[in-house]
Design an enzyme around this catalytic site. Structure first.
Site, mmCIF file in Angstrom:
data_model
loop_
_atom_site.group_PDB
_atom_site.id
_atom_site.type_symbol
_atom_site.label_atom_id
_atom_site.label_comp_id
_atom_site.label_asym_id
_atom_site.label_seq_id
_atom_site.Cartn_x
_atom_site.Cartn_y
_atom_site.Cartn_z
ATOM 1 N N LYS A 78 -24.101 17.629 -0.345
ATOM 2 C CA LYS A 78 -22.749 17.250 0.081
ATOM 3 C C LYS A 78 -22.350 18.153 1.235
ATOM 4 C CE LYS A 78 -19.274 14.525 -1.243
ATOM 5 N NZ LYS A 78 -19.325 13.175 -1.807
ATOM 6 N N GLY A 178 -4.559 6.025 -6.527
ATOM 7 C CA GLY A 178 -5.242 6.117 -5.230
ATOM 8 C C GLY A 178 -5.700 4.754 -4.761
ATOM 9 N N GLY A 180 -7.203 3.967 -1.648
ATOM 10 C CA GLY A 180 -8.009 4.066 -0.437
ATOM 11 C C GLY A 180 -9.113 3.020 -0.484
ATOM 12 N N VAL A 182 -11.883 2.834 -2.070
ATOM 13 C CA VAL A 182 -12.374 2.478 -3.409
ATOM 14 C C VAL A 182 -11.261 1.826 -4.238
ATOM 15 C CG1 VAL A 182 -13.347 3.357 -5.559
ATOM 16 C CG2 VAL A 182 -14.103 4.307 -3.378
HETATM 17 P P1 NAD Z 1 -9.877 7.375 0.648
HETATM 18 O O1 NAD Z 1 -9.594 8.589 1.435
HETATM 19 O O2 NAD Z 1 -10.105 6.084 1.342
HETATM 20 O O3 NAD Z 1 -8.695 7.113 -0.417
HETATM 21 C C1 NAD Z 1 -8.104 8.090 -1.198
HETATM 22 C C2 NAD Z 1 -6.699 7.573 -1.504
HETATM 23 O O4 NAD Z 1 -6.095 8.427 -2.467
HETATM 24 C C3 NAD Z 1 -5.774 7.566 -0.273
HETATM 25 O O5 NAD Z 1 -5.141 6.309 -0.172
HETATM 26 C C4 NAD Z 1 -4.787 8.685 -0.566
HETATM 27 O O6 NAD Z 1 -3.523 8.478 0.021
HETATM 28 C C5 NAD Z 1 -4.739 8.643 -2.084
HETATM 29 N N1 NAD Z 1 -4.266 9.857 -2.724
HETATM 30 C C6 NAD Z 1 -4.560 11.134 -2.443
HETATM 31 N N2 NAD Z 1 -3.936 11.965 -3.301
HETATM 32 C C7 NAD Z 1 -3.250 11.175 -4.163
HETATM 33 C C8 NAD Z 1 -2.418 11.417 -5.290
HETATM 34 N N3 NAD Z 1 -2.156 12.646 -5.712
HETATM 35 N N4 NAD Z 1 -1.890 10.364 -5.953
HETATM 36 C C9 NAD Z 1 -2.133 9.113 -5.552
HETATM 37 N N5 NAD Z 1 -2.907 8.818 -4.482
HETATM 38 C C10 NAD Z 1 -3.450 9.821 -3.803
HETATM 39 O O7 NAD Z 1 -11.113 7.745 -0.287
HETATM 40 P P2 NAD Z 1 -12.106 6.754 -1.046
HETATM 41 O O8 NAD Z 1 -13.295 6.557 -0.204
HETATM 42 O O9 NAD Z 1 -11.354 5.585 -1.581
HETATM 43 O O10 NAD Z 1 -12.578 7.707 -2.248
HETATM 44 C C11 NAD Z 1 -11.732 7.922 -3.370
HETATM 45 C C12 NAD Z 1 -12.471 8.766 -4.380
HETATM 46 O O11 NAD Z 1 -13.687 8.121 -4.765
HETATM 47 C C13 NAD Z 1 -12.889 10.170 -3.889
HETATM 48 O O12 NAD Z 1 -12.828 11.059 -4.958
HETATM 49 C C14 NAD Z 1 -14.334 9.959 -3.467
HETATM 50 O O13 NAD Z 1 -15.080 11.162 -3.504
HETATM 51 C C15 NAD Z 1 -14.789 8.989 -4.527
HETATM 52 N N6 NAD Z 1 -15.946 8.201 -4.134
HETATM 53 C C16 NAD Z 1 -15.885 7.396 -3.040
HETATM 54 C C17 NAD Z 1 -16.981 6.620 -2.715
HETATM 55 C C18 NAD Z 1 -16.945 5.673 -1.540
HETATM 56 O O14 NAD Z 1 -17.822 4.818 -1.451
HETATM 57 N N7 NAD Z 1 -15.981 5.776 -0.660
HETATM 58 C C19 NAD Z 1 -18.138 6.669 -3.507
HETATM 59 C C20 NAD Z 1 -18.150 7.480 -4.642
HETATM 60 C C21 NAD Z 1 -17.043 8.244 -4.951
#
Ligand code: NAD
Length: 347
Positions: A78, A178, A180, A182
């Site tokens: 990572k 959240g 985002g 995902v």
């Molecule tokens: P992202 O940055 O697109 O979305 C994260 C979202 O969480 C944002 O909309 C943000 O505003 C929101 N957020 C942050 N703090 C918050 C809180 N306290 N309360 C509510 N919402 C909050 O990230 P992502 O790619 O969607 O990833 C989300 C999680 O999934 C992370 O932990 C990441 O490591 C994990 N993950 C992502 C992937 C992937 O394919 N993107 C794969 C495996 C794991």
């Protein structure tokens, strides 16, 4: 670093400072036993550099376990870039990061994670061939988050079957923290299958969009973890399930996309003692790394990738059944399965 609680015999941890661009980063290679260490690059503003190092150490170990359990020919790594990165330096920072990845000679393969976009990864790839997650070929590749969301949905189905005896998720009430890449895609999938949604995000426009598009109800960011739903799906940052949340939450299932959802072992133990089904994060959020791996090696058909992601359902069931049989928290069972896979190739 050796005293950091996140240190777990990591093979190599590199700190990167690039004067011209201002890049400051850690790249943590936890294990290359199963293949090159694969795992995303996160851009985040940390209170202190030690926190960034801790994140890199913990997340890279998680990637070793995730990739092992997913059956991928990949070790775990990572990278974290210390933010903030001003827009004017963004391109230069990712170019410099690409050079750093290249200098590791393929022992670490990067892709996007929180705070890093497909476009950023395309910039990284200008300077290294050890990057993925920026190029869609035949429907395979690019932004991994829809694939992650799909795997999480499959994992939720298994967990709901195990914990609630449900055969489908129609009218299942899921609280999503959240929205985002995902979380939003997860809402889309769940809604299409008739689930009921309650959502929260610190970004008001995302909440608005989820309410409009998926008929979701809104909760505040403070309340979402305590909503009286069937399933709590943490999809923001890690550590959402603290001991207090584990003791007070009302959902009977925790199954979401975020990495490192449970803050510590005690929180996992509390979930277990309360009979709350926890689908271990890295077991069900492997869809992204499955597609990143397929993009990196090339030549996979979309159906094969989808089939590989759908197998997350069986793996989730296996972990949960073993947890019930052995009367041990599911996160410890998953860790043991992962370690067994890694140790087998090291023997
Ligand atoms: P992202 O940055 O697109 O979305 C994260 C979202 O969480 C944002 O909309 C943000 O505003 C929101 N957020 C942050 N703090 C918050 C809180 N306290 N309360 C509510 N919402 C909050 O990230 P992502 O790619 O969607 O990833 C989300 C999680 O999934 C992370 O932990 C990441 O490591 C994990 N993950 C992502 C992937 C992937 O394919 N993107 C794969 C495996 C794991």
């Amino acid at each position: 670093m050796f005293q950091n609680p996140g240190f777990d015999g990591h093979e190599r941890v590199v700190s990167v400072f690039h004067k011209q661009s201002g890049l400051r980063a850690f790249i943590a290679i936890h294990s290359t036993a199963l293949g090159p260490a694969a795992g995303g690059c996160r851009l985040w503003s940390y209170d202190a550099p030690e926190r960034a190092l801790s994140d890199a150490l913990r997340l890279s170990r998680g990637m070793s376990y995730k990739n092992a359990v997913a059956g991928l020919p990949m070790g775990g790594g990572k990278a974290v870039i210390l933010g903030p990165v001003p827009e004017s330096r963004r391109k230069a920072v990712f170019q410099a990061f690409g050079e750093a990845v290249e200098s590791l000679g393929g022992t670490y393969i990067t892709a996007e994670d929180v705070g890093v976009s497909e476009a950023d990864m395309a910039v990284v790839a200008e300077n290294t061939s050890y990057a993925s997650g920026f190029e869609m070929l035949g429907g395979v590749g690019g932004d991994p988050s829809p694939f992650t969301a799909h795997g999480v949905r499959v994992g939720i189905e298994s967990a709901a079957g195990h914990g609630l005896g449900r055969t489908d998720i129609e009218n299942l009430h899921v609280a999503v923290q959240g929205l985002g890449g995902v979380g939003f895609n997860l809402c889309r999938e769940l809604r299409a299958l008739g689930a009921r949604l309650t959502v929260a995000d610190i970004a008001a426009d995302r909440v608005e969009a989820a309410c409009d598009l998926f008929g979701a109800e809104r909760a505040s960011v403070d309340d979402i973890l305590l909503v009286d739903a069937d399933v709590l799906a943490p999809c923001a940052l890690g550590g959402a399930i603290t001991e207090d949340i584990a003791a007070g939450m009302r959902a009977r299932i925790v199954a979401g996309g975020a990495n490192n959802q449970i803050a510590n072992d005690d929180a996992g133990q509390i979930l277990f003692e309360r009979g709350i089904t926890y689908a271990p994060d890295y077991v069900i959020n492997a869809g992204g790394i499955i597609v990143v791996t397929a993009e990196y090696f090339g030549g996979s058909a979309l159906e094969d990738v989808e089939r590989a992601i759908d197998r997350i359902g069986d793996r989730t069931r296996e972990v949960l059944e073993r947890s019930r049989k052995e009367m041990r928290p599911s996160h410890l069972v998953a860790d043991q399965i992962a370690r067994e896979i890694i140790e087998k190739v090291q023997a």
